[in-house]
Write an enzyme that holds these catalytic residues in place. Structure first.
Site, PDB file in Angstrom:
ATOM      1  N   HIS A 144       9.143   6.536   9.223  1.00  0.00           N
ATOM      2  CA  HIS A 144       8.877   5.197   8.819  1.00  0.00           C
ATOM      3  C   HIS A 144      10.470   4.737   8.990  1.00  0.00           C
ATOM      4  O   HIS A 144      11.758   5.563   8.619  1.00  0.00           O
ATOM      5  CB  HIS A 144       8.937   5.043   6.952  1.00  0.00           C
ATOM      6  N   ASN A 203      20.032   8.102  11.306  1.00  0.00           N
ATOM      7  CA  ASN A 203      19.371   9.267  12.160  1.00  0.00           C
ATOM      8  C   ASN A 203      18.316   9.405  12.739  1.00  0.00           C
ATOM      9  O   ASN A 203      16.937   8.811  11.750  1.00  0.00           O
ATOM     10  CB  ASN A 203      19.666  10.081  11.123  1.00  0.00           C
ATOM     11  N   GLN A 205      20.364   5.365   6.159  1.00  0.00           N
ATOM     12  CA  GLN A 205      21.087   6.074   4.606  1.00  0.00           C
ATOM     13  C   GLN A 205      22.859   5.453   4.291  1.00  0.00           C
ATOM     14  O   GLN A 205      23.379   5.045   5.347  1.00  0.00           O
ATOM     15  CB  GLN A 205      21.038   7.588   4.541  1.00  0.00           C
ATOM     16  N   HIS A 229      14.293   3.593   8.587  1.00  0.00           N
ATOM     17  CA  HIS A 229      14.797   4.006   6.990  1.00  0.00           C
ATOM     18  C   HIS A 229      16.685   4.214   7.893  1.00  0.00           C
ATOM     19  O   HIS A 229      16.477   5.995   8.687  1.00  0.00           O
ATOM     20  CB  HIS A 229      14.449   4.484   6.504  1.00  0.00           C
TER      21      HIS A 229
END
Lengths: 368, 368
Positions: A184, A173, A188, A186
């Protein structure tokens, strides 16, 4: 290509894994902003009208940890008395257990309700793409993106081996518009105890298609998109990116190997390298389209990890960007959320043309 | 109860229907902000991976009509040279054809693409709940809400009679948070040429449940919710409102007749009156919860209009509010949009308690 892994355990019991092309030598220990274990115990309830599971993790609202706005838990720890989630050191990609997971291998004894319930067995992992908080997935070197594709393969393999895990979904997302406040870079990974509703239906349709045509529907669609040549965003020897003819979001793009590969695990080196080029091309075009960070949901669909052979599955990413113009969001409303029938006020061909007209240059030629 | 209808045609060919408890005598003609017909021609494309239709209405982006911010097209016309969508007069509820429909009975000759296509046959109607721009559905008198329930019945019956229309979905998107910029109280009706994916799956599950248990899953769930008595928001003789045990949104509420009624058309007077009380109770509680307008998507599921007998169908509304706390939105992200598996960080019981603790008073007792 070679990948080195270093496994560590955080003080609160969560796992941390660090990845690099080189042996990881300069990492001492795994920090955590939380000193004590959480003992997550989420549960699922059955929705008798929709025929699907909903997961409940009520402790998630009790997050007492209120960091200052400049605190970035995904940055590396600078001082031991202000620990983040990650240690300094010679690593490139990191994966750790989400502190507030919707799914947990510790889940047990679900409450009794008037519908069937079960423990929300599974795992929620955070994937930190880089140590650089100012970077973005599309700004990383191709070799770094290839490493990430290998990390997703390793996680799919490891998580999928657990007998309770049926499906592994890596996603990102990105942007405040989709609810992300942590910038930052990233993503999931959700590892589910069931094949979730959307990939479940997709696998069922793919299996029927495979038994009828000898291959899955995406491989056939890609062949048609390549022949039609109207909506292509990237065309490589092994990978492709395109606005699908049946896009449900204005700037929706799919990224896939041209030939069906069931999951990240089965990608060969050449396919992986070309998939990285396709992915980076899309991300660079998104970023250049309006010269600003481009929000999206990126989800990677792959075969279930149910120990069956899935020749009908075809690894691919689907990007759902929330904008329909630079200043207008596409809201999902009555027809999308309640009926499940998406209404588009733009044609996929027109949006593909916009993205085709954005010129970007990868740091190495696609066919070196 | 008696309902009077006046049918008119707008200068651009669109239909307008006015509704009242009394004969409508003081309406002269149907205005339109648009002088000429649009000849809408939306089309559908088949999504081969998801097995569902997507509708495309590309002309919708070409809305050249840019009204000043104070212009309210749903207010009644005050001066003939500044026409709105609605005439002054003695009407209470109005329904007219959307100028920019995603579905149209005029749709014809879809383009050829690499996937199956078809005309987006159907209708998109706007339902104006009241002449008062400052009101809201939950502020209307019970008799007015009952009239609206009758209007939805009349539209379901009329639209459903068309041989190409298989499903009629009345809904309301309310609030800027769900993308609505026009605050005049209004909803919409989508009349589809297919049973859309979500109600389609719900009907399939309900039919299986009916054949096994002799009744649909919602009637059984309501019996259990009434017996359990933990999540009820309204309990009447014929209608009920509750936070479902399997809520997917923090303040999700369902409103339904207690005994299965397939659609608005089959509601009897007593059921309709109690359903209006249940609906108004929920809306008043929503509004009083944080003492401000409460945004939501409200969708009414009912039986398909395919001329089959649907004893398994059970008319009901589902409310999906976008907030999880007064200042935090629930974003649909990876697990919801990509996997279709909803993750909740609150328990339905806790949210039900919050709504139960809000005291509201209907203008007449529930059991007069």
């Amino acid at each position: 290509m070679e990948m080195h892994i270093r496994s560590l355990t955080k003080p609160d019991g969560r796992q941390l894994r660090l990845y690099s092309r080189h042996p990881i030598e300069h990492v001492e220990n795994a920090p955590s902003p939380f000193p004590d274990p959480l003992h997550a115990n989420p549960h699922m309830r059955w929705h008798p009208l929709r025929g699907e599971w909903i997961t409940y993790a009520a402790y998630r609202q009790g997050r007492t940890f209120l960091p200052p706005p400049e605190y970035n838990p995904l940055a590396v720890t600078r001082t031991p008395d202000n620990p983040t989630e990650l240690p300094p050191g010679d690593w490139d990609v990191a994966v750790f257990d989400n502190r507030f997971p919707s799914l947990s291998l510790e889940a047990h004894h679900p409450p009794e309700t008037i519908v069937p319930t079960m423990p929300s067995t599974g795992k929620c992992e955070v994937v930190v793409f880089t140590q650089d908080p100012q970077s973005a997935l599309g700004k990383l070197p191709l070799a770094h993106i290839e490493l990430l594709l290998q990390v997703w393969a390793e996680r799919t393999l490891q998580l999928g081996r657990h007998p309770d895990i049926q499906y592994v979904l890596p996603f990102e997302n990105r942007g405040a518009e989709v609810g992300v406040t942590l910038h930052h870079p990233h993503g999931q990974i959700y590892a589910y105890p069931v094949v979730p509703p959307v990939p479940g239906r997709m696998m069922q349709i793919a299996a029927e298609h495979y038994s009828q045509h000898g291959r899955g529907p995406l491989e056939m669609l890609i062949e048609q998109e390549l022949a039609c040549d109207k909506r292509l965003i990237y065309r490589g020897e092994h990978a492709v990116a395109f606005v699908p003819v049946c896009a449900r979001y204005p700037y929706e793009v799919w990224v896939a190997p041209i030939k069906a590969v069931p999951s990240f695990v089965e990608l060969d080196e050449e396919q992986r390298a070309d998939l990285a080029r396709a992915l980076k091309t899309v991300l660079m075009k998104y970023e250049a389209l309006w010269n600003r960070p481009f929000p999206y949901l990126m989800a990677w669909y792959q075969a279930p990890t149910d120990e069956q052979w899935h020749p009908e599955a075809h690894l691919h990413a689907e990007f759902y960007p929330p904008y329909r113009t630079p200043d207008k969001l596409k809201y999902l409303a009555g027809t999308e959320l309640a009926a499940g029938l998406f209404a588009m006020d733009v044609l996929p061909e027109d949006k593909a043309l916009e993205l085709q007209n954005v010129t970007v240059q990868l740091e190495e030629p696609a066919h070196a």
